[in-house]
Every structure is written in C-alpha cells, then in structure tokens.
Design a protein around this motif. Structure first.
Motif, PDB file in Angstrom:
ATOM      1  N   VAL A  31      47.311 -32.819  27.085  1.00 34.32           N
ATOM      2  CA  VAL A  31      47.166 -32.856  28.420  1.00 34.32           C
ATOM      3  C   VAL A  31      46.825 -31.338  29.058  1.00 34.32           C
ATOM      4  CG1 VAL A  31      48.377 -33.559  30.231  1.00 34.32           C
ATOM      5  CG2 VAL A  31      48.456 -35.211  28.439  1.00 34.32           C
ATOM      6  N   PHE A  32      47.468 -30.368  28.615  1.00 32.41           N
ATOM      7  CA  PHE A  32      47.338 -29.030  28.919  1.00 32.41           C
ATOM      8  C   PHE A  32      46.059 -28.585  28.731  1.00 32.41           C
ATOM      9  CE2 PHE A  32      52.229 -28.541  28.367  1.00 32.41           C
ATOM     10  CZ  PHE A  32      52.563 -28.371  29.808  1.00 32.41           C
ATOM     11  N   THR A  33      45.370 -28.922  27.554  1.00 34.63           N
ATOM     12  CA  THR A  33      44.182 -28.520  27.375  1.00 34.63           C
ATOM     13  C   THR A  33      42.993 -29.177  28.221  1.00 34.63           C
ATOM     14  OG1 THR A  33      44.712 -28.083  24.820  1.00 34.63           O
ATOM     15  CG2 THR A  33      42.337 -28.244  25.556  1.00 34.63           C
ATOM     16  N   ARG A  34      43.274 -30.456  28.670  1.00 40.45           N
ATOM     17  CA  ARG A  34      42.251 -31.120  29.353  1.00 40.45           C
ATOM     18  C   ARG A  34      42.425 -30.871  30.950  1.00 40.45           C
ATOM     19  NH1 ARG A  34      43.437 -36.923  27.982  1.00 40.45           N
ATOM     20  NH2 ARG A  34      45.419 -36.709  29.589  1.00 40.45           N
ATOM     21  N   SER A  35      43.847 -30.535  31.192  1.00 38.70           N
ATOM     22  CA  SER A  35      44.104 -30.518  32.761  1.00 38.70           C
ATOM     23  C   SER A  35      44.557 -29.208  32.950  1.00 38.70           C
ATOM     24  CB  SER A  35      45.083 -31.650  33.100  1.00 38.70           C
ATOM     25  OG  SER A  35      44.636 -32.730  32.874  1.00 38.70           O
ATOM     26  N   GLY A  36      44.970 -27.969  32.027  1.00 33.55           N
ATOM     27  CA  GLY A  36      45.576 -26.955  32.577  1.00 33.55           C
ATOM     28  C   GLY A  36      47.149 -27.180  33.055  1.00 33.55           C
ATOM     29  N   TYR A  37      47.547 -25.956  33.050  1.00 30.46           N
ATOM     30  CA  TYR A  37      49.067 -26.104  33.342  1.00 30.46           C
ATOM     31  C   TYR A  37      49.476 -26.860  34.606  1.00 30.46           C
ATOM     32  CZ  TYR A  37      53.945 -24.434  33.786  1.00 30.46           C
ATOM     33  OH  TYR A  37      55.489 -24.267  33.945  1.00 30.46           O
ATOM     34  N   ALA A  39      47.907 -29.123  36.732  1.00 34.03           N
ATOM     35  CA  ALA A  39      47.643 -30.329  36.987  1.00 34.03           C
ATOM     36  C   ALA A  39      48.273 -31.136  35.944  1.00 34.03           C
ATOM     37  CB  ALA A  39      46.043 -30.682  36.778  1.00 34.03           C
ATOM     38  N   ALA A  40      48.651 -30.597  34.575  1.00 34.35           N
ATOM     39  CA  ALA A  40      49.478 -31.647  33.691  1.00 34.35           C
ATOM     40  C   ALA A  40      50.875 -32.026  34.242  1.00 34.35           C
ATOM     41  CB  ALA A  40      49.833 -30.629  32.487  1.00 34.35           C
ATOM     42  N   GLY A  41      50.976 -33.471  34.099  1.00 30.91           N
ATOM     43  CA  GLY A  41      52.104 -34.101  34.410  1.00 30.91           C
ATOM     44  C   GLY A  41      53.017 -34.573  33.287  1.00 30.91           C
ATOM     45  N   MET A  42      54.199 -34.439  33.423  1.00 27.81           N
ATOM     46  CA  MET A  42      55.423 -34.925  32.452  1.00 27.81           C
ATOM     47  C   MET A  42      55.240 -36.429  32.074  1.00 27.81           C
ATOM     48  SD  MET A  42      56.590 -32.010  31.234  1.00 27.81           S
ATOM     49  CE  MET A  42      55.015 -31.569  31.400  1.00 27.81           C
ATOM     50  N   ARG A  43      54.939 -37.055  33.206  1.00 29.65           N
ATOM     51  CA  ARG A  43      54.844 -38.830  32.977  1.00 29.65           C
ATOM     52  C   ARG A  43      53.424 -38.855  31.985  1.00 29.65           C
ATOM     53  NH1 ARG A  43      58.483 -41.919  34.912  1.00 29.65           N
ATOM     54  NH2 ARG A  43      59.815 -41.279  36.763  1.00 29.65           N
ATOM     55  N   GLU A  44      52.420 -38.316  32.234  1.00 33.53           N
ATOM     56  CA  GLU A  44      51.321 -38.184  31.759  1.00 33.53           C
ATOM     57  C   GLU A  44      51.543 -37.922  30.136  1.00 33.53           C
ATOM     58  OE1 GLU A  44      46.737 -36.645  31.583  1.00 33.53           O
ATOM     59  OE2 GLU A  44      48.106 -35.787  33.010  1.00 33.53           O
ATOM     60  N   ILE A  45      52.212 -36.973  29.874  1.00 31.76           N
ATOM     61  CA  ILE A  45      52.398 -36.395  28.605  1.00 31.76           C
ATOM     62  C   ILE A  45      53.357 -37.531  27.971  1.00 31.76           C
ATOM     63  CG2 ILE A  45      53.571 -34.757  27.296  1.00 31.76           C
ATOM     64  CD1 ILE A  45      52.656 -32.312  29.446  1.00 31.76           C
ATOM     65  N   ALA A  46      54.290 -37.988  28.453  1.00 33.96           N
ATOM     66  CA  ALA A  46      55.200 -38.996  28.013  1.00 33.96           C
ATOM     67  C   ALA A  46      54.394 -40.418  27.517  1.00 33.96           C
ATOM     68  CB  ALA A  46      56.462 -39.248  28.742  1.00 33.96           C
ATOM     69  N   GLY A  47      53.603 -40.560  28.607  1.00 33.18           N
ATOM     70  CA  GLY A  47      52.728 -41.867  28.471  1.00 33.18           C
ATOM     71  C   GLY A  47      51.864 -41.775  27.080  1.00 33.18           C
ATOM     72  N   LEU A  48      51.246 -40.507  26.919  1.00 34.05           N
ATOM     73  CA  LEU A  48      50.257 -40.337  25.892  1.00 34.05           C
ATOM     74  C   LEU A  48      51.171 -40.410  24.654  1.00 34.05           C
ATOM     75  CD1 LEU A  48      47.502 -39.939  24.972  1.00 34.05           C
ATOM     76  CD2 LEU A  48      47.812 -37.465  25.415  1.00 34.05           C
ATOM     77  N   ALA A  49      52.423 -40.098  24.600  1.00 33.78           N
ATOM     78  CA  ALA A  49      53.190 -39.646  23.353  1.00 33.78           C
ATOM     79  C   ALA A  49      53.592 -41.025  23.078  1.00 33.78           C
ATOM     80  CB  ALA A  49      54.230 -38.634  23.581  1.00 33.78           C
ATOM     81  N   GLY A  50      53.873 -41.942  24.159  1.00 33.23           N
ATOM     82  CA  GLY A  50      54.557 -43.066  23.856  1.00 33.23           C
ATOM     83  C   GLY A  50      55.998 -43.036  23.913  1.00 33.23           C
ATOM     84  N   LEU A 107      42.444 -24.395  26.534  1.00 38.03           N
ATOM     85  CA  LEU A 107      43.836 -24.214  27.212  1.00 38.03           C
ATOM     86  C   LEU A 107      44.140 -22.912  27.980  1.00 38.03           C
ATOM     87  CD1 LEU A 107      46.985 -25.235  27.108  1.00 38.03           C
ATOM     88  CD2 LEU A 107      47.152 -23.722  25.014  1.00 38.03           C
ATOM     89  N   THR A 108      43.635 -21.707  27.410  1.00 30.75           N
ATOM     90  CA  THR A 108      43.730 -20.821  28.225  1.00 30.75           C
ATOM     91  C   THR A 108      42.941 -20.462  29.406  1.00 30.75           C
ATOM     92  OG1 THR A 108      43.867 -19.359  26.003  1.00 30.75           O
ATOM     93  CG2 THR A 108      43.393 -18.233  27.978  1.00 30.75           C
ATOM     94  N   LEU A 109      41.639 -20.952  29.276  1.00 28.21           N
ATOM     95  CA  LEU A 109      41.104 -20.952  30.614  1.00 28.21           C
ATOM     96  C   LEU A 109      41.402 -21.879  31.790  1.00 28.21           C
ATOM     97  CD1 LEU A 109      37.275 -21.199  28.919  1.00 28.21           C
ATOM     98  CD2 LEU A 109      38.324 -19.269  30.092  1.00 28.21           C
ATOM     99  N   ARG A 110      41.909 -23.125  31.367  1.00 33.95           N
ATOM    100  CA  ARG A 110      42.432 -24.097  32.410  1.00 33.95           C
ATOM    101  C   ARG A 110      43.772 -23.524  32.863  1.00 33.95           C
ATOM    102  NH1 ARG A 110      39.392 -29.370  29.749  1.00 33.95           N
ATOM    103  NH2 ARG A 110      37.327 -28.642  30.515  1.00 33.95           N
ATOM    104  N   SER A 111      44.646 -22.992  32.227  1.00 34.02           N
ATOM    105  CA  SER A 111      45.942 -22.614  32.668  1.00 34.02           C
ATOM    106  C   SER A 111      45.951 -21.217  33.060  1.00 34.02           C
ATOM    107  CB  SER A 111      46.934 -22.697  31.450  1.00 34.02           C
ATOM    108  OG  SER A 111      46.889 -23.978  30.891  1.00 34.02           O
TER     109      SER A 111
END
Length: 197
Positions: A31-37, A39-50, A107-111
């Motif tokens: 998520v951080f790589t795709r969206s940057g720091y 725009a990344a959401g904790m719910r999105e990360i949790a959902g992807l992690a299950g 990750l670096t570029l987007r964050s």
C-alpha cells in the motif's frame, strides 16, 4: 482484548503473532509503495492483510511506526560501492532491478513529499547503508564520498527504471557499465595526496 484470531474476510490464519505481523508488513509495503505515505490508509492495509485494523496498533503502534519498519525492510537490498565491487555494481544498476530495489525506489518517490516520511527514509538510508559504506572507503571525506556514491546510484536507477531512459535501457550495456564503473571508482578510490605548489 484483541487477539490474533481477529481476522476479517476469507484469510483465516492460525493464532500466530509472527505470521500476523508479517502479513501486516507485506500489506503495508504494497500500500505504501502504491499510494505513498500520505494516501495510505490503515483500514486499506488491514483489509489487504486480512486482519482487524486494531491489530496494526497492537503490533506497530502507529502509521508512522509501521512506515518506519516498512522502510527498514525495503532499504535492505543495497549494492556495494567499493572499488573491488564497482564492476558488478555498474552492471547491476544497468540491469532490470530486483523487486526489492524497484519497490524501494517507488516507495521513496511516492512518499518523499511528506516531511516526516522523508526524514524516516533519509535516516534509514544514512544509518543502514551510507555510514556502513563510508566505513569501507579509504581516504579523506569518506562520509561525503559515500553520499555521492549513493546519489549516483539513485540517479541511475531513477533514470533507467522510473523514467525509462532509452539510452540506459537500449544502449550498449558493456560500454555503459564501463563508464559507470569509472565514475563510481573515481569517487570510491581515495584521491591522491595533494602536491606542493
């Protein structure tokens, strides 16, 4: 009380804290790589992690701490930049990157636009790579020379793997690697002692 059985979706796992933590880290890196720091959401990360979103707080405390761990992991795939390794390094920089190196760049570029994220990334890079490289370099100004070497590598990777420079992708790799090695060696090798005027 939250425990590791608090999973969502179809991803039912054993009550294994190490597996849960790794699943969160893997999802966070994606998520951080795709969206940057920002725009990344904790719910999105949790959902992807299950997992239940509350488990992120349990294992990592905050978004910033989770990002810090993701950066630490993403920045571990380093190329050696000493004279004896620069021929191999030059070729590696002009080849398709490993998945870890590609993720680290994106990750670096987007964050980087987030000041706190930039500080975290700079600290990790300097502490885990740049300082270790400086310790390997012989001669004066080792810390500054190490920073220059890292900057050259970053620039080559950015031009080749992000902007897809036609010369760096489609050029004669052997010739380009020779030029790049010479540039790396010029900085990695201790300069001659100054002569009297």
């Amino acid at each position: 009380m939250i425990d590791d059985s608090a999973f969502t979706g179809d991803a039912l796992r054993k009550r294994d804290s190490a597996a849960t933590k790794q699943a969160i880290l893997d999802a966070a890196r994606t998520v951080f790589t795709r969206s940057g720091y920002d725009a990344a959401g904790m719910r999105e990360i949790a959902g992807l992690a299950g997992v239940d979103p509350r488990l992120i707080g349990r294992y990592f405390g905050s978004k910033e701490q989770l990002f810090t761990q993701v950066v630490e992991d993403a920045y571990t795939d380093h190329l050696m930049l000493t004279p004896e390794a620069n021929a191999e390094t030059a070729r590696a920089l002009l080849a398709d990157p490993t998945a870890a190196r590609a993720d680290g760049m994106i990750l670096t570029l987007r964050s980087a636009s987030n000041e706190r994220a930039a500080t975290i990334m700079r600290d990790s890079l300097e502490r885990n790579f740049q300082r270790a490289l400086a310790d390997e370099l012989v001669g004066p100004d080792a810390a500054a020379r190490a920073a220059l070497l890292v900057a050259i590598c970053t620039g080559v990777q950015f031009m080749r793997n992000v902007l897809h420079s036609s010369e760096l992708i489609g050029g004669d790799t052997d010739t380009l690697a020779g030029y790049l090695r010479a540039a790396l060696d010029a900085i990695a090798t201790a300069p001659p002692a100054p002569t009297g005027q």
